[in-house]
Design an enzyme around this catalytic site. Structure first.
Site, short mmCIF file in Angstrom:
data_model
loop_
_atom_site.label_atom_id
_atom_site.label_comp_id
_atom_site.label_asym_id
_atom_site.label_seq_id
_atom_site.Cartn_x
_atom_site.Cartn_y
_atom_site.Cartn_z
N TYR A 284 15.60 17.51 41.50
CA TYR A 284 15.23 16.08 41.48
C TYR A 284 13.81 15.86 40.96
O TYR A 284 13.41 14.72 40.77
CB TYR A 284 15.30 15.45 42.89
CG TYR A 284 16.60 15.58 43.62
CD1 TYR A 284 17.77 15.90 42.97
CD2 TYR A 284 16.65 15.38 45.00
CE1 TYR A 284 18.97 16.02 43.66
CE2 TYR A 284 17.84 15.49 45.70
CZ TYR A 284 18.99 15.82 45.03
OH TYR A 284 20.15 15.94 45.72
N HIS B 175 22.30 24.64 46.15
CA HIS B 175 22.67 23.28 45.74
C HIS B 175 24.15 23.17 45.33
O HIS B 175 24.84 22.25 45.74
CB HIS B 175 21.75 22.83 44.60
CG HIS B 175 21.67 21.36 44.43
ND1 HIS B 175 20.53 20.71 44.03
CD2 HIS B 175 22.58 20.38 44.59
CE1 HIS B 175 20.74 19.41 43.97
NE2 HIS B 175 21.99 19.18 44.30
N1 LIG Z 1 23.77 18.04 47.36
C1 LIG Z 1 24.11 17.34 46.30
O1 LIG Z 1 24.76 17.84 45.37
C2 LIG Z 1 23.72 15.92 46.21
C3 LIG Z 1 22.78 15.41 47.08
N2 LIG Z 1 22.39 14.10 47.04
C4 LIG Z 1 21.43 13.62 48.06
O2 LIG Z 1 22.01 12.52 48.74
C5 LIG Z 1 21.10 11.41 48.67
C6 LIG Z 1 21.83 10.08 48.73
O3 LIG Z 1 22.75 9.95 47.67
P1 LIG Z 1 22.51 8.96 46.41
O4 LIG Z 1 23.32 9.53 45.30
O5 LIG Z 1 21.09 8.77 46.22
O6 LIG Z 1 23.27 7.62 46.81
P2 LIG Z 1 23.44 6.69 48.11
O7 LIG Z 1 24.88 6.71 48.46
O8 LIG Z 1 22.44 7.02 49.15
O9 LIG Z 1 23.17 5.28 47.47
C7 LIG Z 1 21.91 4.87 47.04
C8 LIG Z 1 22.04 3.42 46.61
O10 LIG Z 1 22.42 2.64 47.76
C9 LIG Z 1 21.55 1.53 47.88
N3 LIG Z 1 21.36 1.25 49.31
C10 LIG Z 1 20.79 2.05 50.25
N4 LIG Z 1 20.80 1.44 51.45
C11 LIG Z 1 21.41 0.25 51.28
C12 LIG Z 1 21.74 -0.82 52.15
N5 LIG Z 1 21.44 -0.78 53.45
N6 LIG Z 1 22.38 -1.91 51.63
C13 LIG Z 1 22.69 -1.96 50.32
N7 LIG Z 1 22.42 -0.97 49.44
C14 LIG Z 1 21.78 0.13 49.92
C15 LIG Z 1 20.26 1.94 47.22
O11 LIG Z 1 19.60 0.80 46.72
P3 LIG Z 1 18.13 0.37 47.25
O12 LIG Z 1 17.17 1.41 46.78
O13 LIG Z 1 17.93 -0.95 46.63
O14 LIG Z 1 18.21 0.29 48.76
C16 LIG Z 1 20.75 2.85 46.09
O15 LIG Z 1 21.07 2.09 44.95
C17 LIG Z 1 20.36 11.66 47.36
O16 LIG Z 1 19.25 10.82 47.21
C18 LIG Z 1 20.12 13.13 47.46
O17 LIG Z 1 19.03 13.37 48.35
C19 LIG Z 1 22.98 13.24 46.13
C20 LIG Z 1 23.90 13.70 45.21
C21 LIG Z 1 24.35 15.07 45.17
O1 LIG Z 2 21.89 14.66 43.05
C1 LIG Z 2 22.28 15.81 43.18
O2 LIG Z 2 21.96 16.50 44.15
C2 LIG Z 2 23.16 16.42 42.18
O3 LIG Z 2 23.58 17.50 42.41
C3 LIG Z 2 23.55 15.75 40.92
O4 LIG Z 2 24.74 16.33 40.46
C4 LIG Z 2 23.77 14.31 40.97
O5 LIG Z 2 24.75 14.05 41.94
C5 LIG Z 2 24.19 13.74 39.66
O6 LIG Z 2 24.98 12.88 39.67
C6 LIG Z 2 23.65 14.25 38.39
O7 LIG Z 2 24.27 13.58 37.33
#
Ligand SMILES: NC(=O)C1=CN([C@@H]2O[C@H](COP(=O)(O)OP(=O)(O)OC[C@H]3O[C@@H](n4cnc5c(N)ncnc54)[C@H](OP(=O)(O)O)[C@@H]3O)[C@@H](O)[C@H]2O)C=CC1
Ligand SMILES: O=C(O)C(=O)[C@@H](O)[C@H](O)C(=O)CO
Length: 279
Positions: free
Chosen positions: A50, A108
């Site tokens: 990230y 990851h």
């Molecule tokens: N291990 C892996 O492979 C992965 C890990 N991750 C982790 O998971 C975390 C969360 O997933 P992510 O993909 O970011 O998506 P989320 O499902 O957390 O969604 C984020 C979105 O939701 C909105 N949001 C958050 N709270 C609210 C609320 N109360 N009401 C309305 N909208 C809301 C945010 O907007 P706003 O900012 O306006 O609140 C943002 O646009 C990542 O940031 C990362 O740390 C993600 C993907 C893959």
């Molecule tokens: O956000 C993460 O942790 C990821 O592993 C990514 O794959 C992410 O979910 C993504 O969508 C990148 O295109």
């Protein structure tokens, strides 16, 4: 407002909800992590991929709150799955964050086509013995990947962080983790901006409980025994997302939300058996 704690299979405690930091970077990112910390978040989830490890480490230092009160998670990128590479990457991440240890460190993605995740797991076990990491876990691991690392090393991950939201419910994977004593964390727990928060089942529950749709979805995770890590840049959402410990959904309501699942519900169709990390 602070989240209650859970105990993992290795005896360490972890907050029941955390802040995701995907694409939270730079000066504005620093402000966003700081407002989250001021709201009460102590579990901060980042990843080398990230490019937000620096911001998270800096926010911890600027918060004035002792390091020991935080629970910091980061993740090993795929190009460092070789044993020696993994060990040096863990140290590199510590330098980037200005920390002496991680509370939780995850592989990851399993990248099964490369076939190096057992080596990577052995490196995490070594880093834990060296005191660089307190708890070790994985992300996006399927049952066969879990069994392989457990059979080869005798060490069970504390956590498996996987994709879960109302369009991708993961009933089977939740059971598979539970069966092995592994805590399930949900990534993209709010569906990363998909339409789930506007679904009538969810908006009606929001009206019933006088909560927002986001709070209903987060409570659905908690009531299924899942630890969500929602990302929000917005101070109001950050606070709202922590304010979910004064109500509970019924089993029937949980099942109603489960029924929103779609066969193509994955975000970006990221299948852990196929997914290759960007270089
Ligand atoms: N291990 C892996 O492979 C992965 C890990 N991750 C982790 O998971 C975390 C969360 O997933 P992510 O993909 O970011 O998506 P989320 O499902 O957390 O969604 C984020 C979105 O939701 C909105 N949001 C958050 N709270 C609210 C609320 N109360 N009401 C309305 N909208 C809301 C945010 O907007 P706003 O900012 O306006 O609140 C943002 O646009 C990542 O940031 C990362 O740390 C993600 C993907 C893959
Ligand atoms: O956000 C993460 O942790 C990821 O592993 C990514 O794959 C992410 O979910 C993504 O969508 C990148 O295109």
């Amino acid at each position: 407002m602070k989240a209650p704690l859970l105990t993992m299979n290795d005896g360490h405690e972890i907050p029941t909800i955390g802040l995701g930091t995907y694409q939270i970077r730079g000066g504005s990112g620093l402000d966003q992590v700081l407002t989250a910390i001021q709201s009460g978040y102590r579990l901060l989830d980042t990843s080398t991929n990230y490019d937000s490890e620096g911001v998270v480490g800096e926010a911890i230092r600027r918060s004035g709150i002792p390091r020991s009160e935080f629970f910091v998670t980061t993740k090993l990128p795929g190009k460092y799955h070789h044993y020696e590479d993994a060990l040096s990457m863990i140290q590199e991440s510590l330098f980037r964050m200005g920390l002496e240890y991680f509370d939780l460190y995850l592989i990851h993605w399993p990248l099964p086509k490369r076939g190096l995740y057992v080596e990577a797991w052995e490196a995490l076990i070594r880093a834990q013995k060296l005191g660089l990491i307190r708890s070790i876990g994985v992300s996006n691991f399927e049952p066969e990947h879990l069994d392989k690392i457990i059979d080869k090393t005798g060490v069970t991950p504390a956590v498996n962080q996987i994709e879960i939201h109302p369009y991708w419910v993961q009933k089977r994977m939740l059971e598979e983790n539970k069966k092995r004593g592994i805590l399930t964390e949900a990534w993209s727990p709010m569906g990363r901006g998909n339409d789930a928060l506007q679904e009538p089942i969810i908006t009606e529950l929001a009206t019933k409980y006088k909560k927002t749709s986001g709070q209903i979805v987060l409570r659905w995770h908690i009531d299924r025994g899942i630890l969500p890590i929602p990302k929000s840049r917005d101070f109001i959402h950050q606070r709202e997302n922590l304010n979910i410990f004064d109500f509970e959904l019924t089993q029937e309501e949980i099942e109603q939300i489960n029924s929103l699942e779609k066969s193509d519900g994955r975000i970006d169709n990221q299948d852990p058996n196929e997914y290759e990390e960007f270089e």
